[in-house]
Structures are given as C-alpha cells and as structure tokens.
Scaffold this active site. Structure first.
Site, mmCIF file in Angstrom:
data_model
loop_
_atom_site.group_PDB
_atom_site.id
_atom_site.type_symbol
_atom_site.label_atom_id
_atom_site.label_comp_id
_atom_site.label_asym_id
_atom_site.label_seq_id
_atom_site.Cartn_x
_atom_site.Cartn_y
_atom_site.Cartn_z
ATOM 1 N NE ARG A 96 -1.198 1.501 3.720
ATOM 2 C CZ ARG A 96 -1.241 1.287 5.038
ATOM 3 N NH1 ARG A 96 -2.340 0.838 5.591
ATOM 4 N NH2 ARG A 96 -0.175 1.524 5.785
ATOM 5 N NE ARG A 136 15.554 1.433 4.214
ATOM 6 C CZ ARG A 136 15.455 0.927 5.447
ATOM 7 N NH1 ARG A 136 15.385 1.704 6.501
ATOM 8 N NH2 ARG A 136 15.422 -0.373 5.636
ATOM 9 C CG PHE A 195 -5.286 -6.753 20.283
ATOM 10 C CD1 PHE A 195 -5.034 -5.398 20.449
ATOM 11 C CD2 PHE A 195 -4.206 -7.597 20.060
ATOM 12 C CE1 PHE A 195 -3.739 -4.898 20.387
ATOM 13 C CE2 PHE A 195 -2.911 -7.106 19.996
ATOM 14 C CZ PHE A 195 -2.685 -5.755 20.169
#
Length: 409
Positions: free
Chosen positions: A212, A225, A285
């Site tokens: 992305r 990078r 989570f």
C-alpha cells in the site's frame, strides 16, 4: 471522500461511525495518574489512533504490556526509518536497543512530529517497561533484540529475493506476532500458538503495508526505503521507480498483483491462528487488523492508484469492521467477502492470475469449511453504490443530529 459524501453513499455505515467516534473519545479520556503511563497512552493515541481503540479492550495488565511493547517497537522502527541518521550511528543503536529500554536516562533524538516526541521523552516508556512483571519484560526484551539485529542486517543489505523479503518481514512484523503470542500466554489467557502461525499474522499485515505504501516510501526524503523484492519487480521493470511513470502502468499493475499474490499465501494460516483464540478481547485485538489487511489488498489489487496516490479503506468501512467483528464467523464472512471482491478483479491474462486464483480458492475453502450460513454474505462493500432517496434523507437527519450533540454536548 468527505464525511458527508461518504455517509450519503454508505448510510448503513453511519451507526458504526458514531460508535467509532465515541470509542475514540473514550480512549482519549483514558489518562492514568502516573506520568509514565499517562505519556504512554497519550503517545499511543498520537502514533496509532485505531490501535489505541482496540488496545483499550484488553484487560489492564495485558493492556499495559502490549502498550509498552508497541511503543518500544515504534521507537526501534523510528530509528530504522530515519534516513537522516548515518548508518554507522544507526546500526549500533538498533543492535543495543533492547538494553536501552532498561535505562530511563537513555534517549536518542530522531524521527519527526509525534515520533520525535516519543524518542525525545523515551524515559517514560522505559519507566513503564520497568513497571511490568518480569515475564512481560523478558518477552519484550527478546523480541526487541531479535528485531533490532534483523533491522540492522537489512540496513546494509538489499531485499533481493522473496526469501529475503520473508526474512525482513519476519524481523519487523513476524516477531511482533511471536511477541504478542507470548504476552497472551504469559497473561494466562491463551495457549501457546505455533510460531509459524504467529509469524504469518505479522507477515500478512507487514506485506499489506509495504504494498500500500509504495508511493510514500519511494518518495521518502532524503532517500527512499523500498522492500519490494527484486526477484518480483525485476520481472516487470528495470527499477522500482519506473512504475511511477504513466506509460508503464500495465507493468506496474502486473507487479502489484504479483506482490499481492505473495501476501495472500499467508491468509489461511492467519485464519487458523485466530480460530484458536479463546479470550474475546484478544480475539478482537487480533482480528480487526487482519480484516483490514485483506480489505486493503482487495482494494489495491489491479489498482494503478497505488502508484499515483493514497489507497486506503474509507473511514466508514473501517468503523463497520471494528464494530462488527465479534466472532470467528464474522472473520470468515469478511475474508470470504473481500476475497470475492479481489477475485472479481482478476484478469486471466495477468502473469500471476493462476497463482492468485489458487490462493483465493484456499481462502474461500477455509472460510466455507467453518462458516456455512449465507445470512452474512456481502457484509462489506468497497465500491460506492446508489442509495435510495429515503436513506439519503435519514442519513442527513442523523448526521445533523449527531453534529448537534457534538457541538452542544
């Protein structure tokens, strides 16, 4: 897409948006009395608002350990990402970072904005780390040491092969999966999952982010990078930079689809990991970021906009995912739906099409083997759709009422 336009096109997401706003406000109000914990949770809000929301649902002891673990690794990541720090300075810091977390007097100023504040006032994170139980400290120390050494290795080494790519992603994300698994076990809330499954949880998220963030990473100043492996991109161009050129759109999309196909291979193991979780708060989570990842891959697949600007899931759909993920059936439904969206975009002439279809079939099979009801089909929608006029009116009235409450509360 503006908030009002988004609500008009997807009014069914409005309730989830309201809940997400309330959850964010509640998370922002959580300020422990101790200065070090207050700093940690305030910083968590600044560097990852969505993570700050899901972490609040964990129990107090585990929540503190996960918060510190996250901030320690964000600090390590900030050192790695700051291209203004000379390599001869950066590498020793990465390798010794696991020792610095025991020293509240240590700090290294780098990064920008909130990340610079994190590094400047890192003593608060160290103090919070030292307040954790020894079991949690040992897990965080081990994973930080292994990650720091891995980052240092790839500071001085390019990602050439797919094996290099998997190794780098293991260091920066797979170890997060292993560390979280150990924290869950240390808290007495989950069994000890296989390392290969924990690793895949991290790799699936990291590879999604790397895909992305192509444009942001390649435009990084003072130097880019990039972690797309040469073994993949060299099949489509002479360099990664050429994919920004409009006349190379076809090759760029083919390379993108190849990268996404590589990420999809981890999805079945992610589903297996999540299916074994017992604690509801730990499950949510773990599950929400994984659903966000498969949704992001579906959005990015065959999408030239990855090379032109920002591609991300709209806020309303994010809210719907966060609000609607409660059980493993929800996860199976989401993975099945997003995989179907991606599958609909597969071009049979794409060089990776056969392998992409193979991985999609594996995801569908995994979901259908454990989830049989059709009542939740098409629970998610990435594309905008026409909305009936009465829904538009209801959405506008609801939005006006919410704004009234926010302004005059």
């Amino acid at each position: 897409m503006g908030v009002i336009e988004m609500v008009l096109k997807h009014p069914e997401e409005l309730p989830a948006l309201v809940k997400l706003k309330l959850a964010a406000m509640q998370a922002a109000r959580y300020v422990p009395p101790e200065p070090h914990w207050a700093f940690c949770y305030n910083m968590l809000q600044k560097v990852s608002r969505s993570f700050a929301i899901v972490i609040q649902q964990l129990g107090p002891e585990l929540r503190n350990a996960v918060c510190v673990f996250y901030l320690v690794l964000r600090g390590l990541d900030t050192v790695e990402d700051d291209m203004a720090v000379p390599i001869e300075t950066k590498v020793p810091i990465l390798k010794a970072f696991h020792e610095h977390i025991y020293d509240p007097s240590w700090r290294f100023i780098c990064g920008e904005k909130h990340y610079k504040v994190l590094m400047t006032e890192f003593q608060h994170v160290s103090t919070a780390f030292l307040a954790l139980s020894k079991e949690y400290q040992e897990v965080i120390k081990e994973m930080t040491e292994r990650m720091g050494n891995g980052m240092a290795k790839f500071i001085e080494q390019e990602v050439e092969t797919v094996a290099d790519y998997d190794e780098y992603c293991h260091y920066v994300a797979g170890l997060v999966g292993l560390g979280l698994t150990r924290l869950f076990y240390a808290a007495g809330l989950e069994d000890f999952a296989l390392d290969v499954l924990s690793n895949s949880m991290g790799l699936f998220l990291q590879k999604t982010n790397i895909i992305r963030d192509y444009l942001e990473d390649i435009n990084e100043i003072p130097a880019p990078r990039m972690f797309w492996p040469r073994e993949i991109w060299s099949k489509y161009g002479s360099s990664l930079e050429v994919f920004k050129e409009e006349d190379r759109s076809s090759e760029a999309v083919q390379c993108l689809n190849d990268m996404i196909t590589n990420a999809l291979k981890h999805a079945p193991e992610c589903l297996e990991y999540m299916s074994d979780l017992r604690d509801p708060s730990i499950f949510r989570f773990c599950a929400v970021p994984q659903i966000m990842a498969i949704g992001t891959l579906a959005l990015c697949y065959n999408n030239i906009q990855v090379f032109r600007g920002v591609v991300k899931i709209r806020r309303g759909l994010t809210a719907k995912i966060m609000d609607g993920t409660r059980t493993m059936a929800d996860v199976y439904a989401a993975f099945d739906d997003f995989s179907a969206m991606l599958e609909a975009k597969i071009d049979k002439d794409d060089p990776s099409a056969a392998l992409t279809q193979k991985y999609i079939d594996e995801i569908h099979a995994k979901c259908k083997a454990r989830f049989f009801s059709d009542s939740r089909r098409k629970a998610f929608s990435i594309q905008s759709k026409t909305v009936h006029e009465i829904l538009l009116v209801v959405a506008i009235l609801l939005l006006a009422f919410i704004m009234f409450l926010i302004v005059f509360r």
